[in-house]
Design an enzyme around this catalytic site. Structure first.
Site: not given
Length: 750
Positions: A416, A448-450, A466, A489, A540, A626
């Site tokens: 991190c 902007s958040d994870d 992916d 996908d 992230h 695909d």
């Protein structure tokens, strides 16, 4: 290892003679803490000095072209191809019609000039061919001549408007090309233009100029030599006549009878491109940027104007390539001085220079310091000068054309502790806007958040993920490609993407460089998501050696998934996109991919697979997937094995990307090919012979943003192909058929 992101950015807008010099010297000694970005509306630059020789058949087309993709690749320089629309000087941003803006700290504008038809009534432009842009001149000339020939005309007159050296060379070389084409003589360049010219029984050429005499700037003795050559080639000359109308079959000038002209080549009247006026910078009377002798704009010290694009206010020169070439060393010196905060040096244009005029037949006329001369030795000298100049930009075996190697980075925190600083992240995201799906209930601002809360209708959710290292050096394009690859996908599974979480690894470097990269990257991501009507719900970031990105995509299941299982004996196999991205991207990394093939590849990568939902809804399909990392053979194997089926592939039906054939024959392949071969069912040749290397490589080539592979009944193939082609999958084709055979599943090439 990628170089660290730099604090400053120098942008070259247009890669003509002057700016190309900067790219070449950047390879030898880059400016410290700077990145160089080149912007061009063509993937190649054309050397004007050799265009007449190509027209006459003395050189191939490739001889006069600088492949900008390979040139920039050898120098570690980023190339962006596209049309710019505006310059924001307060924010130092270059805006484009279809992509993210690019920031600059110093800018060199060298976009050349364009023909002007001011005061000319053009009744039809179908038979009017301007010399510029030179990159497309020969193709446009062929396109305009073709209808005249097909109409059965045996006598055609071409009027060339302009009386300068370039116009004269065009007249002489075109006449010589026609003569040789009629004789079916072998030429350095052979194309459709030869076939067209060979069908013209009599080609007459007339030069028309508003000037009182031809070849302005040449001495009287040189003009006499030129007049003699024009007379011997039966090329008429009309002086002192300014054209005011171009009509079908004739051109008109004041005080002169109409001049017969089945085709008009416009080689005069250069002016600045309209986009220069929109910059708000001072211009001369013809629309070119006014500069000081330092080559800086008189209105902005951060902007240089070179070649035809600039006119020195105190000492203007004619628009000639020789001046652009001589400006190269001055611009290179001044860019370095500008970054270092030093006083700039002044450009002193040469008073006299060697002039050589190609006669098209292995001879040339020359002039130097008032002395004129002609002969084969003059052509030999011109040929040697031109070839030596082009070798600096075309010979990739030269040490100064080998790819750069970056210095090892400093030790950085990981985990991190390797995240992008929060202020940079929020500033980059502030300019990014994505679509907002109403099912995305809660997320942190502009993604902007994870994490996020997403409401899925009827609690159905389809998830795909992916991630890859960016195969391109353009952050905007990387974002577009990654979105296409990640959403594919879901589409083939019958789901509509609703929300996306991004995973980004940003290269190490100066915070300013990271911010600029993030801004372009996020614009590309959001442009891609907007086309899919999908929300960026968060993500992230982390720092690393290279740009890497990927997405976890949540989708709403709108149609029952067809899946890979369901093929039936007798089904036709349809492939929506050409194969070869793995090999072409591998060649791009090795600086072996040509600019034109790279343009074709980029267009292919930007076509998404949203059409899969329409196919599943409106067409009768037995199975669909695909084509991605396992290649066509690998994904087809996943469809064949469960049903115990086999397939026959028609060799000539499989679409391939431009350049794939040549690259494969030269030994370029993706490193994933062996692994894909091991994963696939057996691939065999129907004739009992070794399979063709090109097709075999294509079948196992890993595809980034690959197309759709589906099976359908023969009666349903028409609507399937029509829908695919309407949706941008122009190469969609039936490539084979499913069949039942005893024993192990296999793919047979026929």
């Amino acid at each position: 290892m990628n170089p660290r992101l730099a604090r400053h950015t120098i942008v070259l807008l247009g890669i003509g003679h002057t700016n190309a010099h900067i790219v070449r010297h950047w390879k030898m000694k880059p400016v410290a803490d700077c990145q160089l970005v080149c912007i061009s509306n063509f993937p190649v630059a054309t050397y004007s000095g050799m265009l007449p020789g190509v027209l006459s058949g003395q050189y191939s087309r490739d001889s006069m072209q600088i492949d900008l993709r390979r040139l920039c690749g050898s120098a570690g320089v980023r190339l962006v191809t596209g049309d710019w629309t505006a310059l924001d000087r307060s924010e130092r941003l270059i805006h484009f019609r279809e992509r993210a803006p690019i920031a600059y700290d110093w800018l060199s504008i060298g976009i050349g000039s364009r023909p002007t038809f001011s005061g000319v009534d053009v009744a039809t432009d179908a038979l009017l061919v301007a010399i510029k842009p030179m990159q497309t001149f020969l193709d446009r000339l062929q396109f305009s001549l073709q209808p005249l020939v097909e109409s059965g005309r045996q006598e055609i007159q071409i009027a060339i408007v302009g009386g300068g050296v370039g116009s004269i060379e065009t007249a002489l070389c075109l006449a010589e090309r026609h003569r040789l084409a009629r004789l079916q003589r072998p030429l350095a360049t052979t194309d459709n233009l030869d076939q067209t010219l060979a069908k013209i029984g009599r080609l007459s050429v007339v030069l028309v100029t508003a000037a009182g005499k031809i070849a302005g700037g040449m001495t009287d003795s040189a003009r006499k030599r030129i007049a003699k050559e024009l007379d011997e080639k039966k090329i008429s000359v009309i002086t002192g006549q300014r054209i005011h109308k171009v009509g079908p079959g004739t051109i008109s000038a004041d005080g002169h009878p109409p001049i017969d002209a089945d085709l008009v080549i416009w080689a005069t009247g250069a002016k600045g491109l309209d986009v220069l006026a929109a910059t708000g910078l001072p211009l001369d009377e013809r629309g070119f940027l006014l500069t000081r002798q330092t080559l800086q704009s008189t209105g902005d010290d951060r902007i240089f104007a070179v070649g035809d694009s600039g006119t020195m206010k105190t000492e203007p020169t004619e628009k000639a390539g020789v001046f652009a070439v001589r400006q190269g060393p001055i611009l290179w010196e001044n860019l370095q001085r500008a970054v270092a905060g030093q006083t700039l040096t002044e450009y002193e244009p040469q008073r006299d220079f060697l002039k050589l005029l190609n006669l098209g037949d292995g001879r040339a006329i020359g002039q130097y310091r008032g002395w004129s001369f002609s002969g084969r030795w003059a052509w030999w000298m011109k040929d040697r000068i031109d070839r030596r100049f082009m070798a600096m930009y075309q010979d990739y075996s030269r040490p100064d054309m080998q790819p750069l190697h970056a210095d090892p980075p400093e030790m950085r925190c990981v985990g991190c502790g390797g995240k992008i600083p929060g202020d940079l992240l929020h500033e980059a995201l502030a300019s990014a806007r994505s679509a907002v799906d109403p099912n995305v209930v809660e997320f942190g601002g502009s993604g902007s958040d994870d994490s996020a809360i997403v409401r899925m209708p009827e609690n159905r959710v389809t998830v795909s993920t992916d991630f890859f290292v960016s195969p391109v050096d353009d952050p905007w394009l990387a974002g577009r490609i990654a979105v296409n690859n990640a959403t594919s996908d879901l589409y083939v599974m019958g789901a509509r993407p609703v929300a996306t979480l991004a995973m980004l690894q940003i290269p190490l470097g100066h915070p300013r460089g990271q911010l600029r990269l993030m801004q372009e990257l996020m614009r590309g991501v959001c442009d891609g998501l907007a086309s899919d009507r999908t929300s960026l719900a968060g993500g992230h970031t982390i720092e690393g050696d290279r740009l890497a990105l990927g997405f976890t995509v949540l989708g709403d299941q709108v149609v029952p998934p067809l899946g890979k299982v369901g093929l039936r004996d007798g089904d036709l196999l349809v492939l929506s996109k050409p194969l070869g991205t793995g090999t072409l991207l591998a060649s791009l990394m090795q600086n072996l991919l040509s600019g034109r093939d790279c343009e074709s590849l980029t267009a292919h990568l930007l076509v998404g697979n949203a059409v899969a939902l329409d196919l599943a809804t409106n067409c009768r399909i037995s199975a669909m997937t695909d084509v991605t990392g396992f290649g066509l053979a690998g994904h087809l194997s996943e469809m064949l094995r469960p049903a115990g089926l086999s397939a026959t592939i028609e060799r000539r039906a499989v679409p391939l990307l431009s350049g794939f054939d040549e690259l494969t024959r030269n030994g370029v392949t993706s490193t994933m090919v062996p692994g894909n071969q091991a994963f696939s069912v057996r691939v065999q040749d129907a004739r009992g012979q070794p399979a063709d290397a090109v097709l075999t490589n294509a079948l196992f080539d890993p595809q980034t943003c690959g197309g759709i592979l589906l099976g359908c009944d023969e009666a349903d193939s028409g609507p399937v192909l029509e829908l695919l082609q309407r949706s941008g999958h122009s190469a969609a084709a039936i490539i084979g058929r499913v069949n039942a055979v005893a024993g192990e599943s296999c793919i047979t090439l026929r």
